[in-house]
Design an enzyme around this catalytic site. Structure first.
Site, mmCIF file in Angstrom:
data_model
loop_
_atom_site.group_PDB
_atom_site.id
_atom_site.type_symbol
_atom_site.label_atom_id
_atom_site.label_comp_id
_atom_site.label_asym_id
_atom_site.label_seq_id
_atom_site.Cartn_x
_atom_site.Cartn_y
_atom_site.Cartn_z
ATOM 1 C CD1 TRP A 145 -4.068 2.451 6.059
ATOM 2 C CD2 TRP A 145 -6.148 3.252 5.946
ATOM 3 N NE1 TRP A 145 -4.444 2.437 4.737
ATOM 4 C CE2 TRP A 145 -5.718 2.927 4.643
ATOM 5 C CE3 TRP A 145 -7.432 3.774 6.130
ATOM 6 C CZ2 TRP A 145 -6.533 3.095 3.536
ATOM 7 C CZ3 TRP A 145 -8.244 3.946 5.015
ATOM 8 C CH2 TRP A 145 -7.792 3.603 3.735
ATOM 9 C CD GLU A 175 -8.038 8.105 4.670
ATOM 10 O OE1 GLU A 175 -8.028 8.185 5.907
ATOM 11 O OE2 GLU A 175 -7.075 7.657 4.003
ATOM 12 C CE1 TYR A 209 -3.546 2.674 0.580
ATOM 13 C CE2 TYR A 209 -2.221 3.334 2.482
ATOM 14 C CZ TYR A 209 -3.261 3.579 1.586
ATOM 15 O OH TYR A 209 -3.993 4.735 1.706
#
Length: 212
Positions: free
Chosen positions: A55, A47, A25
């Site tokens: 996350w 988000e 990522y």
């Protein structure tokens, strides 16, 4: 902690080495420009779901989110009804939060109603890269900026929700509107082109150009 050297000998932002899921990522997505409406809507939605969570949790659930939210097709999500809300609340693969689910649908409707598209609106707040020196440590990376505050205000005027200045800045980072890779990081300034599909390539061990 500044940039760190990973087992493959590459220097990365420290957060990228805290879990194996982060490496690809970080190397292939985070900080690379995303300019299509679907792509930025996905990042905006994820988000917002990340608020109050790690996350890493969202990243691991991303395939389930894509399946649950029609691959983040804005028109499709804008058409979700009460039955879809019930379906999403019963889906153990995603984050089952009523407020966030309703916000995703509301935001899709707001995005669908925009003249000129969501990506164009969001990118209008991207700062001039020449005005942003490369961060040397994580302490140099802000949580909000004047641009993210202005973005949040504009989105709220258009009917969006769960889009505060902190969430907007995280979106700007994820979508490549700013480059917050540390100065020594191998991914600093390495974007070879815009991301459109945003698919994650598991097991990436180096930064290299990729066709998306």
């Amino acid at each position: 902690m500044a940039a760190v050297t990973g087992p493959d000998g590459l220097v990365r932002c420290a957060w990228a080495t805290s879990a194996p899921d982060y490496i690809a990522y970080h190397d292939l997505e985070w900080g690379r420009p995303i300019r299509d409406d679907r792509g930025v809507f996905e990042r905006m939605t994820l988000e917002a779901f990340q608020s109050g969570l790690s996350w890493l949790t969202i990243l691991r659930k991303r395939p389930a989110f894509r399946a649950a939210f029609a691959d983040f097709d804005i028109a499709a999500v804008a058409g979700f009804d009460d039955a879809d809300v019930r379906r999403l609340l019963a889906d153990a693969g995603i984050v089952r939060n009523t407020a966030k689910i309703n916000a995703a649908i509301r935001n899709a409707r707001a995005a669908h109603a925009l003249d000129g598209g969501l990506a164009a609106l969001l990118w209008s707040f991207a700062p001039d890269p020449a005005t942003r020196p490369a961060p040397r440590t994580p302490a140099d990376v802000p949580a909000t900026t004047p641009e993210s505050t202005a973005m949040a205000k504009a989105l709220k005027r258009h009917g969006f929700t769960f889009v505060g200045p902190t969430t907007c800045y995280a979106l700007m980072q994820a979508a490549g509107m700013v480059d917050d890779h540390l100065l020594e990081c191998v991914a600093r300034g390495s974007a070879a082109g815009d991301v459109t599909a945003g698919d994650l390539s598991a097991g990436a061990s180096s930064v290299k150009p990729r066709e998306w």
